[in-house]
Design an enzyme around this catalytic site. Structure first.
Site, PDB file in Angstrom:
ATOM      1  N   THR A  36       0.704  -1.231  -0.017  1.00  0.00           N
ATOM      2  CA  THR A  36      -0.008   0.020   0.128  1.00  0.00           C
ATOM      3  C   THR A  36       0.912   1.393  -0.075  1.00  0.00           C
ATOM      4  O   THR A  36       0.407   2.306  -0.318  1.00  0.00           O
ATOM      5  CB  THR A  36      -1.063   0.148   1.316  1.00  0.00           C
ATOM      6  OG1 THR A  36      -0.051  -0.103   2.497  1.00  0.00           O
ATOM      7  CG2 THR A  36      -1.975  -0.953   0.943  1.00  0.00           C
ATOM      8  N   GLU A 173      17.125   4.150  -2.319  1.00  0.00           N
ATOM      9  CA  GLU A 173      16.935   2.819  -2.781  1.00  0.00           C
ATOM     10  C   GLU A 173      16.313   2.971  -4.146  1.00  0.00           C
ATOM     11  O   GLU A 173      16.164   2.081  -4.861  1.00  0.00           O
ATOM     12  CB  GLU A 173      15.473   2.473  -1.537  1.00  0.00           C
ATOM     13  CG  GLU A 173      15.551   0.737  -2.027  1.00  0.00           C
ATOM     14  CD  GLU A 173      15.275   0.187  -0.644  1.00  0.00           C
ATOM     15  OE1 GLU A 173      14.774  -1.063  -0.736  1.00  0.00           O
ATOM     16  OE2 GLU A 173      15.716   0.499   0.391  1.00  0.00           O
ATOM     17  N   ASP A 185       9.309   1.210   4.843  1.00  0.00           N
ATOM     18  CA  ASP A 185      10.519   0.627   5.304  1.00  0.00           C
ATOM     19  C   ASP A 185      11.327   1.854   6.285  1.00  0.00           C
ATOM     20  O   ASP A 185      11.674   1.593   7.383  1.00  0.00           O
ATOM     21  CB  ASP A 185      11.351  -0.001   4.433  1.00  0.00           C
ATOM     22  CG  ASP A 185      10.719  -1.328   3.988  1.00  0.00           C
ATOM     23  OD1 ASP A 185       9.527  -1.347   4.422  1.00  0.00           O
ATOM     24  OD2 ASP A 185      11.036  -1.923   2.995  1.00  0.00           O
TER      25      ASP A 185
END
Length: 395
Positions: A36, A173, A185
């Protein structure tokens, strides 16, 4: 030797003296709310005790050198070279080993963030050690990013807050490593708190702490690492993200966050079956996050088991990111009395979690291990986790 000691020893072996400081950041478990985040949606992760440590020291020149206990040799570049290493744009392949692209990508992203300030002139040496399991869906990458970003933010005097540093990690990332992940994260790693989950709106980045009270309720969360390694920069993750973007385009909204459960019948009429099922997972998962937060606040952790199971079924059937090992882990845990269980993380391998009575943890562990043996799978690594604090300076 502790993981922190391992980072310090590596630094000393590399440089010949002690570091200027030691910073760390944790991995995370996502209690509920899978895939999500990059749809501007809602998530409910918590930080775990497993951490990545970065022993860092300033240099007098413009070189940046990174070393790790899980790599044979350090990687060294100049600050100017960082810009050519990471051509802007998600999906670019880094010109260095992937493990080094995480800390170097953070340095690159901090350079860009600091471009309008005093500028970053001096290099650093970074020695990394980690006890966050790699490839288990516990965000070992965000732990590297969080530890590195915390260290460089302080040593380079960039002055960013924790939320901004999470954004630095995400940019590293996405654009340096080339993995199209959301910001969950990094936010969990930076903002985690003991005995609490982080209720995060991935659009506004508004974050609320939701107490879990696991120990008080006599509960534990087991991580079941299937040892089936996954990688976010590979195709399955990208395909799911592309399906979500297509679904939002068909529905005429900026992101699937803007589609409600009530909109699903219309979505089904407009989409092919695969796209619809991808959309249905995201929409119903957002609702499950809301329902889980409400249940935690009103009834406590003991009451959220059915929501965890429903989440796993949705990921297995609609989003199709589970694998046989994950399904076996979830079912075996439920069969011997786990209150709830689900795969956690990006999928295609990695880990499942099980919400269990503390006294039943050995029983669940034995049952899952036996089920893996009976199926001919590699033995899983099963361990408890407690919601823990986020990134910090340790020394």
């Amino acid at each position: 030797m502790t993981t922190q000691d391992a980072a310090v020893r590596l630094f000393h072996d590399l440089i010949g003296h002690a570091p200027d400081g030691i910073w760390s950041a944790p991995g995370r478990v996502n209690l509920i709310g899978e895939h999500t985040d990059y749809n501007d949606g809602l998530v409910l992760p918590f930080a775990i005790p497993h951490r990545t440590y970065a022993a860092v020291g300033m240099r007098s020149d413009d070189r940046i050198r990174v070393a790790s206990t899980f790599a044979d040799a350090p990687v060294e570049v100049s600050l100017d070279e960082l810009r050519s290493l990471f051509p802007t744009g998600a999906g670019a392949q880094p010109a260095v080993a992937e493990w080094a692209a995480y800390p170097l990508g953070v340095a690159w992203a901090l350079q860009l963030a600091d471009a309008t300030a005093h500028g970053i002139e001096h290099g650093v040496d970074i020695a990394i050690a980690s006890d966050v399991p790699v490839g288990a869906g516990l965000s070992s990458s965000a732990a590297i990013e969080g530890a590195t970003a915390s260290a460089l933010n302080e040593l380079w005097a960039v002055g960013l807050d924790r939320t901004a540093l999470a954004g630095i990690g995400r940019r590293a990332e996405n654009e340096a490593v080339g993995a199209p992940t959301g910001i969950m994260d990094q936010m969990a790693s930076m903002l985690g708190e003991a005995d609490a989950a982080l209720f995060l709106d991935c659009r506004s980045l508004e974050a609320q702490t939701v107490g879990l009270g696991m120990a008080e309720a006599g509960l534990a969360i087991l991580v079941i690492d299937t040892r089936v390694s996954h990688a976010h920069s590979t195709g399955g993750y990208r395909e799911r993200r592309a399906s979500c973007e297509l679904g939002a385009q068909i529905m005429g909204v900026p992101a699937l966050r803007d589609v409600s459960v009530d909109d699903l019948p219309r979505a089904q009429e407009l989409m092919d079956d695969v796209t619809f099922r991808r959309v249905r997972h995201i929409v119903t998962e957002n609702q499950r996050v809301l329902d889980t937060v409400q249940t935690l606040r009103e009834s406590g952790a003991r009451a959220i088991g059915d929501l965890l199971v429903a989440s796993h079924v949705s990921m297995r059937d609609d989003f199709e990111i589970s694998v046989a090992e994950l399904d076996t882990a979830v079912q075996a845990a439920l069969d011997v009395g786990a209150l709830g269980a689900r795969m956690t993380g990006g999928g295609f391998g990695g880990a499942a979690i099980a919400l269990v009575e503390q006294h039943a943890a050995p029983t669940v562990t034995d049952a899952v291990t036996a089920a893996f043996t009976a199926s001919g799978f590699t033995a899983p690594h099963i361990f408890p986790v407690t919601p823990s604090a986020g990134a910090a300076r340790d020394a």
